[in-house]
Write an enzyme that holds these catalytic residues in place. Structure first.
Site, mmCIF file in Angstrom:
data_model
loop_
_atom_site.group_PDB
_atom_site.id
_atom_site.type_symbol
_atom_site.label_atom_id
_atom_site.label_comp_id
_atom_site.label_asym_id
_atom_site.label_seq_id
_atom_site.Cartn_x
_atom_site.Cartn_y
_atom_site.Cartn_z
ATOM 1 C CE1 TYR A 86 -74.537 37.005 -81.784
ATOM 2 C CE2 TYR A 86 -72.701 38.350 -81.045
ATOM 3 C CZ TYR A 86 -73.938 37.797 -80.820
ATOM 4 O OH TYR A 86 -74.580 38.035 -79.644
ATOM 5 C CB ALA A 105 -86.346 45.024 -75.016
ATOM 6 C CD GLN A 137 -76.669 41.492 -74.131
ATOM 7 O OE1 GLN A 137 -77.168 40.968 -75.108
ATOM 8 N NE2 GLN A 137 -75.377 41.593 -73.997
ATOM 9 C CB THR A 156 -83.952 45.506 -69.763
ATOM 10 O OG1 THR A 156 -83.728 44.695 -70.924
ATOM 11 C CG2 THR A 156 -83.344 46.880 -70.001
ATOM 12 C CB VAL A 158 -81.819 47.248 -80.785
ATOM 13 C CG1 VAL A 158 -81.558 47.496 -79.305
ATOM 14 C CG2 VAL A 158 -82.405 48.495 -81.433
ATOM 15 C CE1 TYR A 189 -83.505 38.210 -79.101
ATOM 16 C CE2 TYR A 189 -85.254 39.437 -78.031
ATOM 17 C CZ TYR A 189 -83.975 38.934 -78.026
ATOM 18 O OH TYR A 189 -83.170 39.151 -76.946
ATOM 19 C CB ALA A 213 -91.213 43.460 -73.027
ATOM 20 N NE ARG A 233 -74.225 34.063 -77.563
ATOM 21 C CZ ARG A 233 -75.410 34.370 -77.057
ATOM 22 N NH1 ARG A 233 -75.878 35.574 -77.163
ATOM 23 N NH2 ARG A 233 -76.127 33.449 -76.448
HETATM 24 C C1 LIG Z 1 -79.105 40.587 -77.604
HETATM 25 S S1 LIG Z 1 -80.154 41.782 -76.886
HETATM 26 C C2 LIG Z 1 -81.452 41.777 -78.087
HETATM 27 C C3 LIG Z 1 -82.281 43.045 -78.090
HETATM 28 C C4 LIG Z 1 -83.364 43.020 -79.147
HETATM 29 N N1 LIG Z 1 -82.801 42.988 -80.476
HETATM 30 C C5 LIG Z 1 -84.307 44.206 -79.041
HETATM 31 O O1 LIG Z 1 -84.550 44.847 -80.062
HETATM 32 O O2 LIG Z 1 -84.822 44.487 -77.957
HETATM 33 C C6 LIG Z 1 -80.760 40.892 -75.516
HETATM 34 C C7 LIG Z 1 -81.119 41.826 -74.384
HETATM 35 O O3 LIG Z 1 -82.263 42.585 -74.758
HETATM 36 C C8 LIG Z 1 -83.090 42.794 -73.631
HETATM 37 N N2 LIG Z 1 -84.359 42.090 -73.853
HETATM 38 C C9 LIG Z 1 -84.610 41.097 -74.720
HETATM 39 N N3 LIG Z 1 -85.881 40.690 -74.599
HETATM 40 C C10 LIG Z 1 -86.443 41.448 -73.629
HETATM 41 C C11 LIG Z 1 -87.712 41.501 -73.024
HETATM 42 N N4 LIG Z 1 -88.702 40.670 -73.370
HETATM 43 N N5 LIG Z 1 -87.913 42.410 -72.045
HETATM 44 C C12 LIG Z 1 -86.931 43.247 -71.643
HETATM 45 N N6 LIG Z 1 -85.712 43.233 -72.171
HETATM 46 C C13 LIG Z 1 -85.469 42.348 -73.150
HETATM 47 C C14 LIG Z 1 -82.348 42.178 -72.423
HETATM 48 O O4 LIG Z 1 -81.563 43.205 -71.822
HETATM 49 C C15 LIG Z 1 -81.500 41.128 -73.090
HETATM 50 O O5 LIG Z 1 -80.388 40.776 -72.312
#
Ligand SMILES: C[S@@+](CC[C@H](N)C(=O)[O-])C[C@H]1O[C@@H](n2cnc3c(N)ncnc32)[C@H](O)[C@@H]1O
Length: 273
Positions: free
Chosen positions: A70, A124, A166, A235, A97, A92, A207, A66
């Site tokens: 990045y 999220a 995650q 999450t 975050v 996204y 979500a 990763r």
């Molecule tokens: C690399 S992070 C990205 C977070 C993203 N930048 C944000 O602002 O929410 C990925 C983690 O965000 C959370 N996540 C991403 N999409 C989600 C969703 N649709 N619903 C709940 N949690 C989400 C999960 O914990 C996932 O493993």
């Protein structure tokens, strides 16, 4: 006249439907190039706003760490700015975050004397607060990345809500994920059981990412956490046990007792419990 490149980092939100701010839409439309790390559907939306949108997901590869992915994204973003373009980097959710290259590219470019900024997006966690009706200020909130949570000696305060990100990739590094077996969840469950009762209700939350599919809100009891099959967007939410005891000594320094304090909160229309 040679133009000075710049970077604006934006978030496209979690749902493809309407979670981009008006300011974000405007900078996307006016960018020379948009570099995107978003889902296919969000990419489609971005391309409608700006035809010169390039997907950076190509840098993700199961055989590459990763960190390297990045770094390649960061280099790509920085190079486009150095070439004099007004660059938008779109991620996204909220772009700051749990996103490494967004912060790193901004730091590098500012260091080189370029204008680089981040606009907030809908994360999220923002969706979680809205969908689950859990206000992080009510009991306080602790928020962690799941692998760090199990591998570090954190002090978990059960009086606060826990948000654990995650959970679908605990202790996975490069290897292809086994989609059904998640041994990390056993360790996570056991860590939480040191401070929460086994029957405590927890939520696997996802979500909605597209309008027609509702969010995943699976409520289970903590002792069954290891039976769950999380996805890459799951999450974990652990609601608080409730407010902790009052600190009588500190209150006394303000001439207060718990009863007087509650009266004052009520007089000022503030929430007491
Ligand atoms: C690399 S992070 C990205 C977070 C993203 N930048 C944000 O602002 O929410 C990925 C983690 O965000 C959370 N996540 C991403 N999409 C989600 C969703 N649709 N619903 C709940 N949690 C989400 C999960 O914990 C996932 O493993």
């Amino acid at each position: 006249m040679e133009t000075q490149g710049s970077l604006t980092v934006v978030g496209t939100g979690i749902s493809i439907s309407g979670q981009m701010t008006l300011l974000t839409e405007s900078v996307i439309k006016n960018a020379d190039i948009v570099l995107a790390v978003v889902t296919q559907s969000a990419l489609f939306n971005l391309k409608k706003l700006n035809a010169n949108t390039v997907c950076l997901r190509q840098y993700y590869d199961v055989n590459t760490s990763r960190l390297i992915s990045y770094q390649k994204m960061q280099q790509h973003i920085v190079q486009e700015v150095l070439s004099g373009k007004r660059v938008v980097a779109a991620f996204y959710g909220h772009p700051g975050v749990f996103v490494v290259p967004s912060h790193e590219a901004i730091t590098e470019l500012r260091h080189l004397g370029f204008k680089a900024e981040m606009l907030p997006g809908v994360s999220a966690e923002d969706c979680l607060v809205a969908d689950l009706g859990l206000d992080p200020s009510r009991f306080g909130c602790q928020s962690y990345e799941a692998t760090q949570f199990v591998f570090r000696r954190y002090t978990i305060d059960p009086h606060m809500m826990q948000i654990i990100w995650q959970i679908g990739s605990i202790a996975y590094f490069n290897e292809a994920k086994n989609k059904t077996k998640h041994p990390g969840l056993i360790v996570l469950r056991d860590a939480l059981l040191t401070v929460y009762p086994p029957e405590h209700r927890v939520i696997i939350y996802e979500a909605a990412t597209i309008p027609i599919v509702p969010p995943r809100i699976d409520e289970i009891i903590l002792k069954n956490l290891s039976d769950v099959v999380p996805s890459g967007i799951s999450t974990l939410v652990v609601p608080a046990l409730g407010l902790p005891e009052y600190d009588i000594e500190t209150m006394a320094k303000f001439g207060l007792t718990p009863e007087l304090f509650k009266q004052k909160l009520a007089q000022n229309n503030l929430i007491t419990e």
